[in-house]
Enzyme design. Structure first.
Site, mmCIF file in Angstrom:
data_model
loop_
_atom_site.group_PDB
_atom_site.id
_atom_site.type_symbol
_atom_site.label_atom_id
_atom_site.label_comp_id
_atom_site.label_asym_id
_atom_site.label_seq_id
_atom_site.Cartn_x
_atom_site.Cartn_y
_atom_site.Cartn_z
ATOM 1 N N THR A 9 -13.535 -2.078 -7.034
ATOM 2 C CA THR A 9 -12.333 -1.266 -6.877
ATOM 3 C C THR A 9 -12.624 0.024 -6.121
ATOM 4 O O THR A 9 -13.767 0.495 -6.099
ATOM 5 C CB THR A 9 -11.787 -0.927 -8.285
ATOM 6 O OG1 THR A 9 -10.852 0.127 -8.196
ATOM 7 C CG2 THR A 9 -12.887 -0.467 -9.234
ATOM 8 N N ASP A 10 -11.564 0.609 -5.563
ATOM 9 C CA ASP A 10 -11.721 1.915 -4.915
ATOM 10 C C ASP A 10 -11.894 3.044 -5.945
ATOM 11 O O ASP A 10 -12.278 4.155 -5.596
ATOM 12 C CB ASP A 10 -10.525 2.227 -3.986
ATOM 13 C CG ASP A 10 -9.172 2.236 -4.701
ATOM 14 O OD1 ASP A 10 -9.106 1.927 -5.905
ATOM 15 O OD2 ASP A 10 -8.162 2.558 -4.026
ATOM 16 N N GLU A 11 -11.614 2.722 -7.237
ATOM 17 C CA GLU A 11 -11.647 3.786 -8.249
ATOM 18 C C GLU A 11 -13.070 4.310 -8.483
ATOM 19 O O GLU A 11 -13.240 5.393 -9.042
ATOM 20 C CB GLU A 11 -11.004 3.283 -9.547
ATOM 21 C CG GLU A 11 -9.589 2.802 -9.296
ATOM 22 C CD GLU A 11 -8.754 2.562 -10.553
ATOM 23 O OE1 GLU A 11 -9.057 3.152 -11.590
ATOM 24 O OE2 GLU A 11 -7.796 1.788 -10.448
ATOM 25 N N TYR B 257 -13.215 2.836 -17.251
ATOM 26 C CA TYR B 257 -13.077 1.631 -16.413
ATOM 27 C C TYR B 257 -13.870 1.782 -15.115
ATOM 28 O O TYR B 257 -14.721 0.952 -14.782
ATOM 29 C CB TYR B 257 -11.601 1.365 -16.097
ATOM 30 C CG TYR B 257 -11.387 0.410 -14.936
ATOM 31 C CD1 TYR B 257 -11.781 -0.917 -15.019
ATOM 32 C CD2 TYR B 257 -10.790 0.846 -13.742
ATOM 33 C CE1 TYR B 257 -11.596 -1.797 -13.949
ATOM 34 C CE2 TYR B 257 -10.596 -0.018 -12.674
ATOM 35 C CZ TYR B 257 -11.007 -1.345 -12.778
ATOM 36 O OH TYR B 257 -10.841 -2.208 -11.718
ATOM 37 N N LYS C 131 -17.216 -0.226 -13.657
ATOM 38 C CA LYS C 131 -17.227 -0.962 -12.380
ATOM 39 C C LYS C 131 -18.307 -0.396 -11.457
ATOM 40 O O LYS C 131 -19.019 -1.142 -10.788
ATOM 41 C CB LYS C 131 -15.859 -0.887 -11.689
ATOM 42 C CG LYS C 131 -14.742 -1.647 -12.377
ATOM 43 C CD LYS C 131 -14.945 -3.154 -12.442
ATOM 44 C CE LYS C 131 -14.831 -3.846 -11.100
ATOM 45 N NZ LYS C 131 -14.901 -5.323 -11.247
#
Ligand code: NAD
Ligand code: TYD
Length: 363
Positions: free
Chosen positions: A137-139, A162, A166
């Site tokens: 993810t970009d997060e 989260y 990741k």
């Protein structure tokens, strides 16, 4: 060459869209879907493909290395596309442990088994023909201010449990490339939307509440920005990365489509008003918008620079946001039984825990 692909988390939102697409695009590939069926996984998401002789479903946990070894052996797996994860930021805030177990330890188990089969045993398949594609993810890059974009060179700065889990899994994947030569690829994608998304995430939650005439909870001032991508565009980018990606590299995938949350919510309200008519009393659905207490540590803005994948493979999103949102709203309208079946007792309990005490800031 016909591939034998282990897809993890294929009963979830993106995984199910991916399985559907790959069976359509790669008719001679074998797809083995390993999914534990957590609250987010749903066999209904793959209704219609379960009879395909190239598709095999196995219920199980990615943390179970014995099961993984059995599957690698039985199907002679040469490709992994790893979606399985705990994926909802709000749940990671109230219960981070499961995120570390699945996202970090689960990824480690997959890496261990792929390394054992492809590098230590190298049975039937040359490691050069194998790929381990980790869907991220970009997060992991953190939160942007008013300007700037995430590139593949942006330093990791995860800020929720989260995104931290990741980020941790991304680091492990890259470590297995540098240390053991495992042929890995990492993709970091922005927010997806489309069919089969579980209604804990913004877009399906808003569709569900707006249809039912329930309050629509908008966190904070509704000014947080996400870069939205139609799920099928993401799945195509993953297939292209598998086929054309350079081993050891990361690829950012984004929609070139930044929107404030409130803009997204209002668009959904307007689309539903047009499709099914106004609420009783001729109220527009925008009147359901309710500003609620902000998410803890809420990242303000995500925006992806997807120039690398465009330059290397010529990938860019095909779907415009306007058309993608119309298709999405129509899909939920046409699949109300699917929505009713996922909004079951445990969802209602979740909703009450997450939103019941969320103080109204204004409305
Ligand atoms: P999802 O929550 O809809 O689905 C996750 C799936 O994984 C479910 O089917 C669940 O049953 C399965 N699963 C969970 N734990 C498991 C375990 N221990 N063993 C086997 N299966 C397990 O998630 P999603 O939105 O489809 O996201 C898929 C992947 O894409 C995730 O890795 C996520 O981090 C990443 N991603 C998602 C988005 C997005 O906008 N949704 C954006 C970028 C990246
Ligand atoms: P979400 O769909 O949970 O994705 P992510 O947190 O991974 O970006 O949320 C998208 C945005 O919408 C995020 O800024 C939080 C906000 N949001 C709300 O305002 N209300 C809600 O009920 C939800 C679920 C999200």
């Amino acid at each position: 060459m016909a591939k034998k692909v282990l897809v993890t988390g294929g009963c979830g939102f993106i995984g199910a869209n991916f399985v559907r697409l790959i069976l359509k695009m790669k008719e001679d590939w074998q797809v083995i879907n390993l999914d534990k069926l957590t609250y987010a996984g749903n066999l209904e998401n793959l209704k219609g493909v379960d009879g395909n002789p190239h598709y095999h479903y196995v219920r199980g946990d990615i943390c179970n290395e014995k099961l993984l070894e059995k599957l690698f052996l039985e199907y002679n797996i040469d490709t992994v596309v790893h979606f399985a994860a705990e994926s909802h930021v709000d749940r990671s805030i109230t219960g981070p442990d499961e995120f570390v177990r699945t996202n970090v330890f689960g990824t480690l188990s997959l890496l261990n088994v792929a390394k054992k089969r492809w590098i230590e045993q190298e049975v039937n398949t040359s490691v050069n023909d194998c790929r381990f594609l980790h869907v991220s993810t970009d997060e992991v890059y953190g939160s942007l201010g008013e300007s700037g974009y995430f590139t593949e060179a942006t330093c990791y700065d995860p800020r929720s449990p989260y995104s931290a889990s990741k980020a941790s899994s991304d680091h492990l994947v890259r470590a297995y490339y540098h240390t053991y030569g495992l042929p890995v690829l990492v993709t970091n994608c922005s927010n997806n939307y489309g069919p089969y998304q579980f209604p804990e995430k913004l877009i399906p939650l808003v569709i569900s509440n707006a249809l039912a005439g329930k309050e629509i909870p908008v966190y904070g001032d509704g000014g947080n920005i996400r870069d939205w991508l139609y799920v099928e565009d993401h799945c195509e980018a993953i297939i292209q990365t598998l086929e054309k990606g350079r081993v050891g590299e990361s690829y950012n995938i984004g929609g070139h489509n930044e929107k404030k949350n409130l803009e997204v919510v209002e668009l959904i309200c307007d689309l539903l008003d047009m499709r099914v008519g106004l609420l009783p009393g001729d109220e527009p659905r925008r009147s359901l918008v309710t500003f609620v207490t902000d998410r803890l540590g809420h990242d303000r803005r995500y925006a992806i620079d997807a120039a690398k994948i465009d330059k290397e493979f010529g990938w860019c999103p095909k779907m415009t946001f306007e058309t993608g949102m119309e298709k999405t709203v129509d899909w939920y309208l046409d699949n109300r039984e699917w929505m009713d079946s996922v909004i079951d007792g445990s969802y209602r309990e979740y909703y009450e825990t997450m939103y019941g005490n969320r103080k109204l800031e204004s409305s």
